[in-house]
Design an enzyme around this catalytic site. Structure first.
Site, PDB file in Angstrom:
ATOM      1  N   ASN A 210     -13.258  -5.522  -6.053  1.00  0.00           N
ATOM      2  CA  ASN A 210     -13.573  -4.966  -4.730  1.00  0.00           C
ATOM      3  C   ASN A 210     -14.074  -3.518  -4.787  1.00  0.00           C
ATOM      4  O   ASN A 210     -14.948  -3.123  -4.004  1.00  0.00           O
ATOM      5  CB  ASN A 210     -12.370  -5.115  -3.780  1.00  0.00           C
ATOM      6  CG  ASN A 210     -11.027  -4.741  -4.412  1.00  0.00           C
ATOM      7  OD1 ASN A 210     -10.961  -4.211  -5.527  1.00  0.00           O
ATOM      8  ND2 ASN A 210      -9.947  -5.027  -3.693  1.00  0.00           N
TER       9      ASN A 210
ATOM     10  N   SER B 180       0.832  -1.205   0.000  1.00  0.00           N
ATOM     11  CA  SER B 180       0.000   0.000   0.000  1.00  0.00           C
ATOM     12  C   SER B 180       0.860   1.246   0.000  1.00  0.00           C
ATOM     13  O   SER B 180       1.900   1.286   0.646  1.00  0.00           O
ATOM     14  CB  SER B 180      -0.878   0.028   1.256  1.00  0.00           C
ATOM     15  OG  SER B 180      -1.516   1.279   1.374  1.00  0.00           O
TER      16      SER B 180
ATOM     17  N   ASP C  20      -9.979   0.975 -12.600  1.00  0.00           N
ATOM     18  CA  ASP C  20      -9.041   0.393 -11.631  1.00  0.00           C
ATOM     19  C   ASP C  20      -8.220  -0.649 -12.389  1.00  0.00           C
ATOM     20  O   ASP C  20      -8.572  -1.023 -13.527  1.00  0.00           O
ATOM     21  CB  ASP C  20      -9.837  -0.257 -10.481  1.00  0.00           C
ATOM     22  CG  ASP C  20      -8.954  -0.858  -9.387  1.00  0.00           C
ATOM     23  OD1 ASP C  20      -7.749  -0.535  -9.329  1.00  0.00           O
ATOM     24  OD2 ASP C  20      -9.472  -1.676  -8.588  1.00  0.00           O
TER      25      ASP C  20
ATOM     26  N   HIS D 215     -13.680  -2.289  -0.559  1.00  0.00           N
ATOM     27  CA  HIS D 215     -12.729  -1.225  -0.199  1.00  0.00           C
ATOM     28  C   HIS D 215     -13.535   0.027   0.205  1.00  0.00           C
ATOM     29  O   HIS D 215     -13.551   1.023  -0.504  1.00  0.00           O
ATOM     30  CB  HIS D 215     -11.820  -0.935  -1.405  1.00  0.00           C
ATOM     31  CG  HIS D 215     -10.570  -0.172  -1.088  1.00  0.00           C
ATOM     32  ND1 HIS D 215     -10.207   0.213   0.185  1.00  0.00           N
ATOM     33  CD2 HIS D 215      -9.575   0.297  -1.907  1.00  0.00           C
ATOM     34  CE1 HIS D 215      -9.050   0.869   0.127  1.00  0.00           C
ATOM     35  NE2 HIS D 215      -8.653   0.939  -1.119  1.00  0.00           N
TER      36      HIS D 215
ATOM     37  N   SER E 177      -5.894  -7.247  -9.717  1.00  0.00           N
ATOM     38  CA  SER E 177      -5.768  -6.731  -8.352  1.00  0.00           C
ATOM     39  C   SER E 177      -4.653  -7.444  -7.600  1.00  0.00           C
ATOM     40  O   SER E 177      -4.131  -8.471  -8.055  1.00  0.00           O
ATOM     41  CB  SER E 177      -7.097  -6.931  -7.610  1.00  0.00           C
ATOM     42  OG  SER E 177      -8.042  -5.980  -8.024  1.00  0.00           O
TER      43      SER E 177
ATOM     44  N   ARG F  52      -8.554  10.391   0.495  1.00  0.00           N
ATOM     45  CA  ARG F  52      -8.498   9.194   1.334  1.00  0.00           C
ATOM     46  C   ARG F  52      -8.292   9.597   2.786  1.00  0.00           C
ATOM     47  O   ARG F  52      -8.965   9.109   3.690  1.00  0.00           O
ATOM     48  CB  ARG F  52      -7.358   8.270   0.879  1.00  0.00           C
ATOM     49  CG  ARG F  52      -7.594   7.555  -0.442  1.00  0.00           C
ATOM     50  CD  ARG F  52      -8.745   6.560  -0.347  1.00  0.00           C
ATOM     51  NE  ARG F  52      -8.526   5.588   0.727  1.00  0.00           N
ATOM     52  CZ  ARG F  52      -7.739   4.506   0.618  1.00  0.00           C
ATOM     53  NH1 ARG F  52      -7.147   4.224  -0.524  1.00  0.00           N
ATOM     54  NH2 ARG F  52      -7.584   3.677   1.642  1.00  0.00           N
TER      55      ARG F  52
ATOM     56  N   ARG G  30      -5.710  -4.317   6.182  1.00  0.00           N
ATOM     57  CA  ARG G  30      -5.807  -4.647   4.750  1.00  0.00           C
ATOM     58  C   ARG G  30      -5.444  -6.112   4.620  1.00  0.00           C
ATOM     59  O   ARG G  30      -4.307  -6.506   4.938  1.00  0.00           O
ATOM     60  CB  ARG G  30      -4.859  -3.776   3.933  1.00  0.00           C
ATOM     61  CG  ARG G  30      -4.622  -4.310   2.536  1.00  0.00           C
ATOM     62  CD  ARG G  30      -3.924  -3.334   1.634  1.00  0.00           C
ATOM     63  NE  ARG G  30      -4.838  -2.270   1.247  1.00  0.00           N
ATOM     64  CZ  ARG G  30      -4.567  -1.366   0.314  1.00  0.00           C
ATOM     65  NH1 ARG G  30      -3.411  -1.393  -0.330  1.00  0.00           N
ATOM     66  NH2 ARG G  30      -5.440  -0.435   0.016  1.00  0.00           N
TER      67      ARG G  30
ATOM     68  N   ARG H 214      -1.231   4.695  -0.566  1.00  0.00           N
ATOM     69  CA  ARG H 214      -2.277   5.598  -0.095  1.00  0.00           C
ATOM     70  C   ARG H 214      -2.834   5.202   1.268  1.00  0.00           C
ATOM     71  O   ARG H 214      -2.960   6.032   2.172  1.00  0.00           O
ATOM     72  CB  ARG H 214      -3.440   5.657  -1.103  1.00  0.00           C
ATOM     73  CG  ARG H 214      -3.224   6.619  -2.247  1.00  0.00           C
ATOM     74  CD  ARG H 214      -3.828   6.080  -3.522  1.00  0.00           C
ATOM     75  NE  ARG H 214      -3.088   4.902  -3.915  1.00  0.00           N
ATOM     76  CZ  ARG H 214      -1.992   4.952  -4.680  1.00  0.00           C
ATOM     77  NH1 ARG H 214      -1.585   6.063  -5.190  1.00  0.00           N
ATOM     78  NH2 ARG H 214      -1.314   3.854  -4.960  1.00  0.00           N
TER      79      ARG H 214
ATOM     80  N   GLN I  13     -12.085   3.686   0.359  1.00  0.00           N
ATOM     81  CA  GLN I  13     -11.843   4.263  -0.968  1.00  0.00           C
ATOM     82  C   GLN I  13     -13.116   4.923  -1.495  1.00  0.00           C
ATOM     83  O   GLN I  13     -13.085   6.057  -1.977  1.00  0.00           O
ATOM     84  CB  GLN I  13     -11.385   3.161  -1.938  1.00  0.00           C
ATOM     85  CG  GLN I  13     -11.153   3.663  -3.345  1.00  0.00           C
ATOM     86  CD  GLN I  13      -9.956   4.594  -3.443  1.00  0.00           C
ATOM     87  OE1 GLN I  13      -8.865   4.239  -3.019  1.00  0.00           O
ATOM     88  NE2 GLN I  13     -10.158   5.797  -3.971  1.00  0.00           N
TER      89      GLN I  13
ATOM     90  N   CYS J   1      -8.827   4.772  -8.440  1.00  0.00           N
ATOM     91  CA  CYS J   1      -8.420   4.670  -7.033  1.00  0.00           C
ATOM     92  C   CYS J   1      -6.902   4.688  -6.879  1.00  0.00           C
ATOM     93  O   CYS J   1      -6.411   4.965  -5.789  1.00  0.00           O
ATOM     94  CB  CYS J   1      -9.013   3.426  -6.404  1.00  0.00           C
ATOM     95  SG  CYS J   1      -8.642   1.915  -7.310  1.00  0.00           S
TER      96      CYS J   1
HETATM   97  N1  NVA Z   1      -8.612  -3.524  -7.019  1.00  0.00           N
HETATM   98  C1  NVA Z   1      -7.332  -3.071  -6.526  1.00  0.00           C
HETATM   99  C2  NVA Z   1      -7.482  -1.835  -5.701  1.00  0.00           C
HETATM  100  C3  NVA Z   1      -6.192  -1.232  -5.232  1.00  0.00           C
HETATM  101  C4  NVA Z   1      -6.392  -0.037  -4.363  1.00  0.00           C
HETATM  102  C5  NVA Z   1      -6.681  -4.184  -5.734  1.00  0.00           C
HETATM  103  O1  NVA Z   1      -7.376  -4.831  -4.927  1.00  0.00           O
HETATM  104  O2  NVA Z   1      -5.492  -4.419  -5.908  1.00  0.00           O
HETATM  105  N1   CP Z   2      -6.132   3.187  -3.534  1.00  0.00           N
HETATM  106  C1   CP Z   2      -5.425   2.495  -2.613  1.00  0.00           C
HETATM  107  O1   CP Z   2      -5.970   1.851  -1.723  1.00  0.00           O
HETATM  108  O2   CP Z   2      -4.072   2.600  -2.763  1.00  0.00           O
HETATM  109  P1   CP Z   2      -2.950   1.763  -1.967  1.00  0.00           P
HETATM  110  O3   CP Z   2      -3.071   0.355  -2.442  1.00  0.00           O
HETATM  111  O4   CP Z   2      -1.650   2.403  -2.343  1.00  0.00           O
HETATM  112  O5   CP Z   2      -3.243   1.873  -0.506  1.00  0.00           O
END
Ligand code: NVA
Ligand code: CP
Length: 309
Positions: A166, A57, A227, A135, A231, A295, A108, A59, A138, A267
């Protein structure tokens, strides 16, 4: 019986419309204080937060850690190797141990059951910082960004283009709480979870469409949203998905079809040239960076809400 007020923030539709709007309005207020440079507002002074990250992550980590600090508290980052939840130690044990040290947990995780288990066994509030299923933080930030840029959330047309993931599930759960025209345009086989679509539809307040025709879908959109196609946890499918998702890239031509009112949202992180073009992200109607900043402001208000502060 009255719906019990949840101690946690796990799904948007655990809350009613008034509460969601109250949190968003609080976010606007607290954002103004923080942006003014005033650091005397310290409602979380003396509080500590454990942040569990089973996935990478930028953000989520930085916005929670900074936001919690700005409100007077202290946040502890626990990366994938630190806790190894479910592997080194059972989730229910993690939940109870952290409840002894901290005032709040942000997590997370991969499987959604992990966040449900954390919330069940923790005596302190648990905030969902993304699971394979949803999420919510977000989408709260996205809604805040729409309030600022469009002036409203209700009865806007939001067209999501790409994987029914998500992010889409959280949009659907928001659509169960307040009226939206929400369209998910995705390749066949990549539709969002059918049960979640049903939750959104059966709430009876929003217009929900799931389609494969993105060009028709985007017409008249207030927001075109995309997005990544693969993922976190699906990265080994990335090459295969690039083939199946051919034609689903959000580019300047698609934004043109959406019309003059359409904002681009993402996002982030974005893979430029894959699900979105560099030109679309850098265009004047792209609001991805204010969206990312929000965020922090949305989450600050969520934390104040769960603390009743
Ligand atoms: N759909 C993406 C969102 C990232 C913020 C994931 O789960 O990786
Ligand atoms: N958008 C989001 O959740 O970004 P990160 O995966 O960097 O936290």
């Amino acid at each position: 019986a009255a719906k019990q007020i949840p101690k946690d923030f796990l799904h948007i539709n655990d809350f009613d419309k008034d509460t969601i709007m109250k949190i968003l309005n609080r976010a606007i207020e607290v954002k103004a204080i923080i942006k003014s440079g005033d650091r005397s507002f310290q409602p979380l002074k003396g509080k500590s937060m454990a942040m569990i990250f089973a996935k990478p992550s930028m953000r989520t980590r930085v916005s929670f850690e900074t936001g919690f600090f700005l409100l007077g508290g202290h946040a502890i980052y626990l990366g994938p190797d630190d806790i190894q939840m479910g592997k080194r130690e059972e989730t229910r044990d993690v939940a109870r141990v952290l409840s002894g040290y901290n005032d709040i947990i942000m997590a997370r995780v991969f499987t959604h059951q992990d966040i449900l288990d954390l919330a069940k066994y923790a005596s302190i509030p648990v905030i969902n910082g993304l699971t394979d299923y949803n999420h919510p933080c977000q989408i709260m930030a996205d809604a805040l960004t729409m309030l600022e840029h469009i002036g409203r959330i209700e009865n806007t047309k939001v067209v999501y283009v790409g994987d029914g993931n998500n992010i889409v599930h959280s949009w659907l759960l928001l659509a169960a709480v307040l009226p939206l025209h929400f369209v998910c345009a995705c390749p066949k086989g990549f539709e969002p979870d059918a049960k979640t679509v049903e939750i959104a539809r059966s709430a009876g307040i929003s217009k929900i469409e799931i389609t494969n025709d993105l060009k028709e879908a985007v017409k008249g959109a207030d927001v075109v949203y995309t997005d990544v196609w693969a993922s976190m946890g699906q990265k080994e499918e990335a090459e295969y998905r690039k083939k199946v998702f051919q034609g689903f890239t959000v580019d300047e031509a698609l934004m043109e079809m959406a019309g003059p009112n359409a904002f681009l949202m993402h996002c982030l992180p974005a893979e430029r040239g894959i699900e979105v073009t560099d030109g679309a992200i850098e265009a004047p109607n792209s609001i991805v960076f204010p969206q990312a900043e929000n965020r922090m402001h949305a989450q600050n208000a969520i934390m104040l809400h769960v603390f009743g502060a």
